[in-house]
Design a protein around this motif. Structure first.
Motif, PDB file in Angstrom:
ATOM      1  N   GLU A 135       0.811  -1.218   0.000  1.00 51.70           N
ATOM      2  CA  GLU A 135       0.000   0.000   0.000  1.00 51.70           C
ATOM      3  C   GLU A 135       0.845   1.269   0.000  1.00 51.70           C
ATOM      4  N   MET A 136       2.004   1.241   0.611  1.00 51.41           N
ATOM      5  CA  MET A 136       2.806   2.461   0.775  1.00 51.41           C
ATOM      6  C   MET A 136       3.044   3.137  -0.572  1.00 51.41           C
ATOM      7  N   PRO A 137       2.626   4.396  -0.715  1.00 47.42           N
ATOM      8  CA  PRO A 137       2.763   5.090  -2.003  1.00 47.42           C
ATOM      9  C   PRO A 137       4.177   5.597  -2.248  1.00 47.42           C
ATOM     10  N   MET A 138       4.444   5.945  -3.487  1.00 41.49           N
ATOM     11  CA  MET A 138       5.755   6.483  -3.846  1.00 41.49           C
ATOM     12  C   MET A 138       6.089   7.736  -3.039  1.00 41.49           C
ATOM     13  N   LYS A 139       5.095   8.556  -2.752  1.00 43.09           N
ATOM     14  CA  LYS A 139       5.346   9.790  -2.000  1.00 43.09           C
ATOM     15  C   LYS A 139       5.621   9.521  -0.530  1.00 43.09           C
ATOM     16  N   THR A 174      -9.329   4.508  -9.903  1.00 40.06           N
ATOM     17  CA  THR A 174      -8.629   5.629 -10.534  1.00 40.06           C
ATOM     18  C   THR A 174      -7.348   5.131 -11.198  1.00 40.06           C
ATOM     19  N   TRP A 175      -7.154   5.512 -12.446  1.00 39.60           N
ATOM     20  CA  TRP A 175      -5.910   5.198 -13.149  1.00 39.60           C
ATOM     21  C   TRP A 175      -5.000   6.426 -13.081  1.00 39.60           C
ATOM     22  N   TYR A 176      -3.732   6.187 -12.743  1.00 40.07           N
ATOM     23  CA  TYR A 176      -2.751   7.260 -12.674  1.00 40.07           C
ATOM     24  C   TYR A 176      -1.707   7.067 -13.774  1.00 40.07           C
ATOM     25  N   GLU A 177      -1.295   8.168 -14.379  1.00 36.32           N
ATOM     26  CA  GLU A 177      -0.253   8.122 -15.396  1.00 36.32           C
ATOM     27  C   GLU A 177       1.102   8.455 -14.768  1.00 36.32           C
ATOM     28  N   ASN A 178       2.147   8.085 -15.465  1.00 33.75           N
ATOM     29  CA  ASN A 178       3.492   8.339 -14.982  1.00 33.75           C
ATOM     30  C   ASN A 178       3.877   9.788 -15.283  1.00 33.75           C
ATOM     31  N   THR A 179       3.359  10.689 -14.469  1.00 34.68           N
ATOM     32  CA  THR A 179       3.668  12.116 -14.592  1.00 34.68           C
ATOM     33  C   THR A 179       4.194  12.602 -13.240  1.00 34.68           C
ATOM     34  N   PRO A 180       4.928  13.711 -13.218  1.00 34.05           N
ATOM     35  CA  PRO A 180       5.426  14.229 -11.940  1.00 34.05           C
ATOM     36  C   PRO A 180       4.312  14.469 -10.924  1.00 34.05           C
ATOM     37  N   ALA A 181       3.121  14.827 -11.398  1.00 34.12           N
ATOM     38  CA  ALA A 181       2.019  15.129 -10.490  1.00 34.12           C
ATOM     39  C   ALA A 181       1.349  13.874  -9.936  1.00 34.12           C
ATOM     40  N   VAL A 188       2.793  10.363 -10.129  1.00 32.03           N
ATOM     41  CA  VAL A 188       3.598   9.193  -9.789  1.00 32.03           C
ATOM     42  C   VAL A 188       3.650   8.955  -8.280  1.00 32.03           C
ATOM     43  N   GLY A 189       3.459   9.997  -7.501  1.00 30.82           N
ATOM     44  CA  GLY A 189       3.463   9.844  -6.045  1.00 30.82           C
ATOM     45  C   GLY A 189       2.336   8.985  -5.516  1.00 30.82           C
ATOM     46  N   GLU A 190       1.262   8.818  -6.302  1.00 31.37           N
ATOM     47  CA  GLU A 190       0.118   8.023  -5.869  1.00 31.37           C
ATOM     48  C   GLU A 190       0.315   6.532  -6.143  1.00 31.37           C
TER      49      GLU A 190
END
Length: 222
Positions: free
Chosen positions: A80-84, A127-134, A136-138
């Motif tokens: 679960e731990m996010p990139m951020k 929710t789908w997240y893209e590999n963007t700076p905004a 990627v933390g999710e």
């Protein structure tokens, strides 16, 4: 798979990129209104567009679709731990991931919300997240580095679906880990999960008080 009126004719078409039309397939909804289409995928890459045509209805258009690897990543808090990261718990490599994020590294992550149910669910508000700076933390940190490694080796887009259900009892875990540390003559410091801070700290305090009362050094459990 979608659900429509029984016996409704449905056409999945226009699976294309800048190269133009690639695929078209017609199906008919079953008596319960459900239908499924097995489509022939183009070569890995994208982005592609999928158009779903229904008799007399506005077409459903799904854009920005990538073709490549898709992996299900399940687990508990370690997954679960996010990139951020979490408070006071940074993830090594996160800053580099933000700085290099972009469409040139086609990684996507889908985060399934924790919504307990007694029966399997046909749909989910994910929710789908893209590999963007905004965004990627999710990503799940474990899932991101796994997907990045796959992309580096295979050279195709990679999607990771994070279906995570933390289920370890934090109170019993604190007691168990503290007892192991104390019996082996070691100190222990707990770093609680963000959703279990109160009960973790309370359990650690009770164990620490009992240990110190029995003669252990002050601060041996923190």
């Amino acid at each position: 798979m979608r659900k429509e009126s029984a016996s409704l004719a449905v056409k999945v078409a226009d699976f294309y990129s800048g190269d133009g039309f690639i695929f078209s397939h017609a199906v008919k909804a079953a008596a319960d209104g459900k239908w499924m289409a097995r489509v022939k995928t183009p070569k890995a890459g994208g982005p592609y567009t999928i158009k779903i045509l229904e008799n007399g209805a506005e077409p459903v258009i799904i854009e920005n679709v990538l073709i490549g690897e898709v992996w299900l990543c399940s687990g508990q808090s370690n997954m679960e731990m996010p990139m951020k990261g979490w408070n006071t718990k940074p993830v090594e490599g996160y800053v580099d991931a933000v700085m290099t994020a972009g469409p040139q590294v086609p990684i996507r992550a889908c985060k399934i919300p924790q919504s307990p149910a007694y029966e399997p669910q046909a749909n989910v508000e994910a929710t789908w997240y893209e590999n963007t700076p905004a965004e990627v933390g999710e990503f799940s940190a474990v899932a991101y580095f796994f997907a990045k490694r796959l992309y580096d080796v295979l050279g195709v887009p990679v999607g990771v679906i994070a279906a995570i259900v933390p289920s370890t009892n934090p109170t019993s875990t604190v007691c168990y880990k503290a007892l192991i540390a104390l019996k082996s003559g070691n100190a222990i410091v707990f770093s609680p999960h963000p959703k279990a801070i109160s009960c973790t700290l309370r359990a650690a305090k009770i164990v620490a008080e009992a240990a110190e009362k029995a003669g252990a050094p002050r601060g041996v459990v923190g």
